[in-house]
Design a protein around this motif. Structure first.
Motif, PDB file in Angstrom:
ATOM      1  N   UNK A   1     -14.031   7.515  -5.190  1.00  0.00           N
ATOM      2  CA  UNK A   1     -14.710   7.112  -6.423  1.00  0.00           C
ATOM      3  C   UNK A   1     -13.767   7.115  -7.624  1.00  0.00           C
ATOM      4  N   UNK A   2     -12.710   7.941  -7.564  1.00  0.00           N
ATOM      5  CA  UNK A   2     -11.797   8.064  -8.707  1.00  0.00           C
ATOM      6  C   UNK A   2     -10.639   7.073  -8.657  1.00  0.00           C
ATOM      7  N   UNK A   3     -10.457   6.388  -7.533  1.00  0.00           N
ATOM      8  CA  UNK A   3      -9.302   5.515  -7.383  1.00  0.00           C
ATOM      9  C   UNK A   3      -9.405   4.278  -8.272  1.00  0.00           C
ATOM     10  N   UNK A   4      -8.244   3.837  -8.754  1.00  0.00           N
ATOM     11  CA  UNK A   4      -8.167   2.587  -9.523  1.00  0.00           C
ATOM     12  C   UNK A   4      -7.490   1.484  -8.714  1.00  0.00           C
ATOM     13  N   UNK A   5      -7.286   1.718  -7.420  1.00  0.00           N
ATOM     14  CA  UNK A   5      -6.613   0.737  -6.572  1.00  0.00           C
ATOM     15  C   UNK A   5      -7.493  -0.475  -6.332  1.00  0.00           C
ATOM     16  N   UNK A   6      -6.852  -1.574  -5.982  1.00  0.00           N
ATOM     17  CA  UNK A   6      -7.594  -2.771  -5.612  1.00  0.00           C
ATOM     18  C   UNK A   6      -8.518  -2.470  -4.433  1.00  0.00           C
TER      19      UNK A   6
ATOM     20  N   UNK B   1      -0.704   5.333  -7.752  1.00  0.00           N
ATOM     21  CA  UNK B   1      -1.421   5.320  -6.477  1.00  0.00           C
ATOM     22  C   UNK B   1      -0.791   6.287  -5.479  1.00  0.00           C
ATOM     23  N   UNK B   2       0.535   6.430  -5.520  1.00  0.00           N
ATOM     24  CA  UNK B   2       1.203   7.384  -4.635  1.00  0.00           C
ATOM     25  C   UNK B   2       0.770   8.812  -4.955  1.00  0.00           C
ATOM     26  N   UNK B   3       0.608   9.105  -6.235  1.00  0.00           N
ATOM     27  CA  UNK B   3       0.152  10.448  -6.627  1.00  0.00           C
ATOM     28  C   UNK B   3      -1.280  10.672  -6.158  1.00  0.00           C
ATOM     29  N   UNK B   4      -2.121   9.654  -6.272  1.00  0.00           N
ATOM     30  CA  UNK B   4      -3.505   9.758  -5.798  1.00  0.00           C
ATOM     31  C   UNK B   4      -3.547  10.026  -4.304  1.00  0.00           C
ATOM     32  N   UNK B   5      -2.748   9.289  -3.535  1.00  0.00           N
ATOM     33  CA  UNK B   5      -2.712   9.486  -2.085  1.00  0.00           C
ATOM     34  C   UNK B   5      -2.217  10.885  -1.738  1.00  0.00           C
ATOM     35  N   UNK B   6      -1.171  11.344  -2.415  1.00  0.00           N
ATOM     36  CA  UNK B   6      -0.618  12.672  -2.122  1.00  0.00           C
ATOM     37  C   UNK B   6      -1.637  13.764  -2.404  1.00  0.00           C
ATOM     38  N   UNK B   7      -2.331  13.664  -3.541  1.00  0.00           N
ATOM     39  CA  UNK B   7      -3.338  14.672  -3.879  1.00  0.00           C
ATOM     40  C   UNK B   7      -4.520  14.619  -2.911  1.00  0.00           C
TER      41      UNK B   7
ATOM     42  N   UNK C   1       0.823  -1.212   0.000  1.00  0.00           N
ATOM     43  CA  UNK C   1       0.000   0.000   0.000  1.00  0.00           C
ATOM     44  C   UNK C   1       0.851   1.253   0.000  1.00  0.00           C
ATOM     45  N   UNK C   2       0.212   2.344  -0.344  1.00  0.00           N
ATOM     46  CA  UNK C   2       0.727   3.689  -0.072  1.00  0.00           C
ATOM     47  C   UNK C   2      -0.352   4.394   0.734  1.00  0.00           C
ATOM     48  N   UNK C   3       0.077   5.164   1.723  1.00  0.00           N
ATOM     49  CA  UNK C   3      -0.912   5.830   2.552  1.00  0.00           C
ATOM     50  C   UNK C   3      -0.365   7.137   3.094  1.00  0.00           C
ATOM     51  N   UNK C   4      -1.239   7.893   3.702  1.00  0.00           N
ATOM     52  CA  UNK C   4      -0.876   9.190   4.288  1.00  0.00           C
ATOM     53  C   UNK C   4      -1.813   9.453   5.453  1.00  0.00           C
TER      54      UNK C   4
END
Length: 445
Positions: free
Chosen positions: A325-330, A377-383, A302-305
């Motif tokens: 809703x926009x995530x493509x993660x598992x 996924x890291x970019x999604x988490x950061x944003x 995972x990546x998380x914040x």
């Protein structure tokens, strides 16, 4: 030399011994020492100090940042040190650091007693205690460190010290929240509380903005006996979740009421009334059953914040649903804990945990399988985290990944950092204990 087991790269079991809880961490230590006692711990610490090798300390192996294992260094594995002495009359326990939260809870629960740790029985008591300890009893009894009465630890010079409020009080202050920067704790002395049966478990509701807003509002209004966690997340394919919701967003609440059962039923009734539950697994149970079943084969990548917020307001709710809703993660998730209660009544400067007055803790995460997807996924988490922050700073060190020095400062802001750095200089001036969320020793100017 060592009474415990030394495992090298050519030994059977090496790969298993270097595997930690989180997937995607693939490090190869020069040696893994499974200590048998405090004398072994002292020998390993002195070896690392004399050779300059990186030293990883492992209790349960759940460090989000991967600090439980070293690349090319020495791993000091405490997992076989599991002695536990429970004094039922005085409601205290001496516990070695290799115990997991579940093992401790089961043993104490046999006497109708408990100390609060986190929300997983697999977590080692070492790391979670040293970082603060925030779990199912946090609103009723505070953080784990609020029930820490004493400890025995090996310092950077190999000395075994007993520390408490009267003996080495500066070091006792520092290890209550300051992480593994100051030594290797071999035993903890905890206060125990009468916690026999609780009402706890999982409540799964539809995922809508109104449900999330109302869940948080009810958690804030609930009596302190009730501690809650709520995840808005992608539903896993579990048999108790209706099949049509698999892969869709759900609201998963985890709840624990530590008090009279009838009062607990009244306290959780408003949550059940928020929407027709998709699954209602709340029930009276012995406290140790609150922990989910162990799965030794589960190694999430995972990546998380993580962050503290002042509130989950309408804007925050909108941001949460927009990103999930926009995530493509598992699995995409926003994890929310409403704080307060006993945790907030301890003075901020009483321990090295400086976030007593924060209202809400949030962790956003993306779990995935394909290593090639990490960057996206890291970019999604950061944003996601940036849009959610509300100009707020601060992070719970036990939820902190490998995110750089500035974030470690957020875990220990202002005078807390300065005080910890001065204590670090006193007990570990050469920074032997550096594979952690590191607080370098203060330097004279």
């Amino acid at each position: 030399m060592f009474e415990g087991q030394v495992i090298g790269p050519d030994d059977a079991g090496y790969d298993a011994a270097r595997t930690v809880f989180y997937g995607g961490i693939d490090r190869h230590p020069a040696a893994i020492v499974r200590a048998a006692n405090a004398a072994d711990v002292s020998r390993v610490v002195l070896l690392a100090r004399e050779t300059g090798q990186e030293l990883a300390i492992r209790s349960g192996g759940h460090s989000v940042a991967g600090h439980s294992v070293s690349e090319g260094g020495i791993v000091l594995d405490l997992s076989t040190m599991k002695a536990l002495e429970i004094d039922v009359e005085h409601r205290t326990a001496w516990a070695e650091t290799g115990l997991t939260a579940g093992e401790y809870a089961t043993a104490a629960g046999a006497h109708g007693l408990a100390t609060g740790f986190g929300d997983s029985g697999l977590v080692g008591i070492g790391g979670i205690t040293l970082g603060g300890g925030m779990g199912y009893l946090v609103r009723k009894y505070g953080l784990t460190i609020d029930d820490l009465l004493a400890a025995e630890l090996v310092t950077a010079n190999g000395q075994l010290l007993h520390v408490d409020a009267d003996t080495y009080p500066d070091l006792f202050w520092a290890i209550r929240g300051g992480g593994g920067n100051f030594g290797v704790v071999t035993r903890f002395k905890y206060r125990l509380h009468e916690v026999d049966s609780v009402i706890g478990g999982m409540l799964i509701l539809p995922a809508t903005p109104d449900v999330l807003r109302s869940f948080v509002a009810e958690a804030e209004a609930a009596p302190e006996e009730l501690s809650t966690m709520v995840n808005v997340m992608t539903a896993p394919p579990l048999p108790f979740i209706p099949a049509e919701y698999h892969g869709q967003l759900i609201t998963m609440g985890m709840m624990c009421y530590a008090g009279e059962i009838d009062a607990g039923e009244r306290a959780i009734a408003p949550f059940r009334a928020l929407a027709t539950p998709l699954a209602d697994m709340l029930r009276p149970m012995p406290y140790p059953e609150i922990f989910p079943p162990d799965d030794g084969n589960f190694h999430p990548v995972l990546v998380d914040r993580s962050m503290f917020l002042d509130a989950i307001d309408d804007e925050a709710v909108d941001v949460i649903f927009k990103y999930l809703k926009a995530s493509t993660a598992q699995t995409a998730a926003a994890h929310i804990r409403v704080l307060g209660g006993a945790m907030a009544r301890v003075p901020v400067d009483a321990t090295a945990f400086p976030h007593r007055k924060r209202h809400v803790l949030v962790n956003v995460a993306a779990l995935y399988e394909d290593p090639g997807e990490k960057e996206a996924h890291a970019a999604w988490v950061a944003d996601f985290a940036a849009d959610l922050r509300q100009d707020s700073t601060g992070v719970y060190v036990n939820f902190l990944g490998d995110e750089g020095e500035a974030r470690v400062h957020e875990a220990y802001p202002g005078p807390t950092w300065d005080r910890l750095a001065a204590i670090k200089a006193r007990y570990d001036p050469t920074n032997v204990f550096r594979l952690n969320h590191n607080i370098p020793p203060a330097r004279d100017t």
